[in-house]
Design an enzyme around this catalytic site. Structure first.
Site, PDB file in Angstrom:
ATOM      1  N   ARG A 121     -16.151 -44.213  67.442  1.00 55.04           N
ATOM      2  CA  ARG A 121     -17.280 -44.116  66.515  1.00 55.04           C
ATOM      3  C   ARG A 121     -16.939 -43.573  65.124  1.00 55.04           C
ATOM      4  O   ARG A 121     -17.402 -44.131  64.126  1.00 55.04           O
ATOM      5  CB  ARG A 121     -18.434 -43.332  67.154  1.00 55.04           C
ATOM      6  CG  ARG A 121     -19.157 -44.132  68.254  1.00 55.04           C
ATOM      7  CD  ARG A 121     -20.304 -43.373  68.914  1.00 55.04           C
ATOM      8  NE  ARG A 121     -20.867 -42.318  68.095  1.00 55.04           N
ATOM      9  CZ  ARG A 121     -21.754 -42.505  67.109  1.00 55.04           C
ATOM     10  NH1 ARG A 121     -22.243 -43.698  66.875  1.00 55.04           N
ATOM     11  NH2 ARG A 121     -22.177 -41.487  66.387  1.00 55.04           N
TER      12      ARG A 121
ATOM     13  N   CYS B 141      -1.220 -44.348  65.062  1.00 59.01           N
ATOM     14  CA  CYS B 141      -0.641 -44.725  63.769  1.00 59.01           C
ATOM     15  C   CYS B 141      -1.642 -45.507  62.922  1.00 59.01           C
ATOM     16  O   CYS B 141      -1.436 -46.690  62.621  1.00 59.01           O
ATOM     17  CB  CYS B 141       0.623 -45.529  64.011  1.00 59.01           C
ATOM     18  SG  CYS B 141       1.792 -44.591  64.993  1.00 59.01           S
TER      19      CYS B 141
END
Ligand SMILES: *Cc1c(COP(=O)(O)O)cnc(C)c1O
Length: 444
Positions: A333, A365
């Site tokens: 979210r 990453c």
């Protein structure tokens, strides 16, 4: 990171806690959910781990049900499965008397697996495949909310082929601004959802002539995380007007499905009051003589869940970064909607310590792998834990295994105890089903 419902400075940790009766900070045991120390759960099952409070979900269901009872409005609640589709959660809402709102055949089968009978299921969504419609109709689904003229024809064709008649409602797009984030608004004219009001009466009459469908009424769902009754009022007025217009044109309208979208307090905004919502529904539908249905998801499940993560390390790089073992693959979210989630340390001493700003991030990453920006938090030593609050809805259901990160375990807290309800995913299972071409098996 811009926050969806940013209304000012971040609330104090004390204010976050005070606004959430399901949570308390115990001097020895630290942060507890429904009286159960979250550290005990993390000790036993590791982190990241989802924890859901059954008592909180039941209490929220009861608050909604009682709000309608107080207004003398009979309401049929269909829990929106997509908010949290865990079988234990579906089973809990079934026990409370809820049906289900599903948006795929997978969700339909999950609901069935949790004992929700097909006639108590509503099937929504802008694109249901023929195979999905066929499976739902064979099982005897209660209602299909159709989202276009094309879909009404498709449902009728599939039902006719099967020799059944599909019970449908037409999802009307009321063209109101729900005042919520653009990515979770569904009731504006430019959205992909629903049928424009001007096309409803023609389509209603057309559907009445099709052999495979029986039109029960009108459905609506204007968006999610709605914090004011205003957009509901506008939309439901239009819905009620439509019901009256259809009846004047000689159509029978039995059902009005008013959707979901009730917002909860993530930061310091008050969630939508079920009492205020029920009052609007009564006012607008008074004397309308329809069977009322609704489809809440977030309101019921959101505040009942926390995601626990452990601090891997704190990194100083001009500013402080708190790096957790939980990441955006677990809780999407913040990255997807710029959503704000409260973060509390599990440890009572840390909770009372001096605060300084930190970015709270995961190890993935991606720069979007960030849970909070410049959040006032105490020193969080490696190995200490935090809870990401209000993650019971649109949390685990949206998670992925990006960066080859297995899905977390999930634990249910109930009546002062806790139990594992999802095992942590095995790393090996991440490549289950993958095939490497070789001498014996090559593309052909
Ligand atoms: C997502 C959805 C819901 C539930 O929305 P919440 O904001 O979780 O209450 C209800 N109905 C439909 C059609 C939906 O797509």
């Amino acid at each position: 990171m811009a926050d969806m419902n940013f209304t000012g400075p971040d609330p104090d940790l004390q204010d976050l806690l005070a606004a959430r009766p399901q949570l308390e900070m115990h001097a020895q045991d630290g942060l507890c959910l429904e009286g159960v120390p979250l550290n005990a759960i993390a000790d036993k099952y590791g982190t990241p781990v989802w924890v859901y409070g059954a008592g909180t979900m039941r209490a929220r269901y009861a608050a909604l049900r009682d709000a309608f009872a107080a207004e003398n409005v009979p309401m049929h609640i269909h829990y929106a499965v997509k908010a949290n589709d865990h079988l234990a959660v579906l089973n809990l809402f079934r026990e409370q008397g809820a049906g289900a709102d599903v948006v795929s055949i997978g969700e339909f089968l999950r609901a069935a697996q949790a004992g929700i009978v097909a006639k108590d299921v509503v099937y929504s969504g802008v694109g249901k495949s023929e195979a999905e419609l066929e499976a739902a109709l064979c099982a005897g689904i209660g209602q299909i909310n159709a989202e276009s003229a094309e879909e009404v024809e498709m449902i009728s064709a599939v039902a006719s082929r099967l020799g059944v008649v599909a019970n449908i409602a037409l999802r009307m797009n009321p063209d109101v601004d729900a005042g919520t984030h653009a990515k979770i608004t569904t009731g504006l004219a430019g959205n992909k959802f629903g049928i424009a009001a001007v096309d409803i009466s023609y389509l209603y009459a057309r559907a009445a002539k099709l052999p495979g469908v029986r039109v029960a009424g009108i459905a609506m769902h204007i968006g999610s995380q709605i914090l004011s009754t205003e957009p509901y009022h506008l939309a439901y007025e239009k819905g009620a007007e439509m019901v009256r217009a259809l009846r004047e044109a000689g159509q029978s309208v039995e059902v009005l499905d008013i959707g979901g979208g009730l917002g909860i307090g993530y930061q310091d905004e008050p969630g939508l009051s079920p009492n205020a919502f029920a009052a609007v529904v009564r006012q607008v539908t008074n004397g309308l003589g329809v069977r009322l249905m609704m489809e809440p998801g977030r309101y019921l499940a959101g505040p009942a869940g926390v995601l626990l993560g452990s601090v891997i390390l704190q990194k100083q790089a001009g500013k402080r970064f708190v790096v957790l073992d939980a990441a955006m693959n677990d809780l999407m979210r913040p990255a997807m909607y710029e959503a704000w989630h409260g973060i509390l340390p599990l440890d009572a001493t840390a909770y009372r310590s001096a605060l300084s700003p930190a970015d709270v991030v995961g190890p993935i990453c991606e720069s979007a792998d960030q849970f909070a920006n410049d959040r006032a938090l105490p020193d969080l030593k490696p190995g200490t834990r935090v809870a990401l609050l209000d993650t019971g809805a649109y949390g685990a259901v949206m998670s992925s295994t990006y960066n080859a990160r297995p899905r977390p375990a999930a634990v249910l807290v109930d009546k002062g105890g806790f139990m594992l309800i999802t095992k942590r995913q095995d790393i090996q299972s991440l490549w289950d089903g993958e095939i490497v071409p070789g001498p014996d098996q090559a593309p052909s």
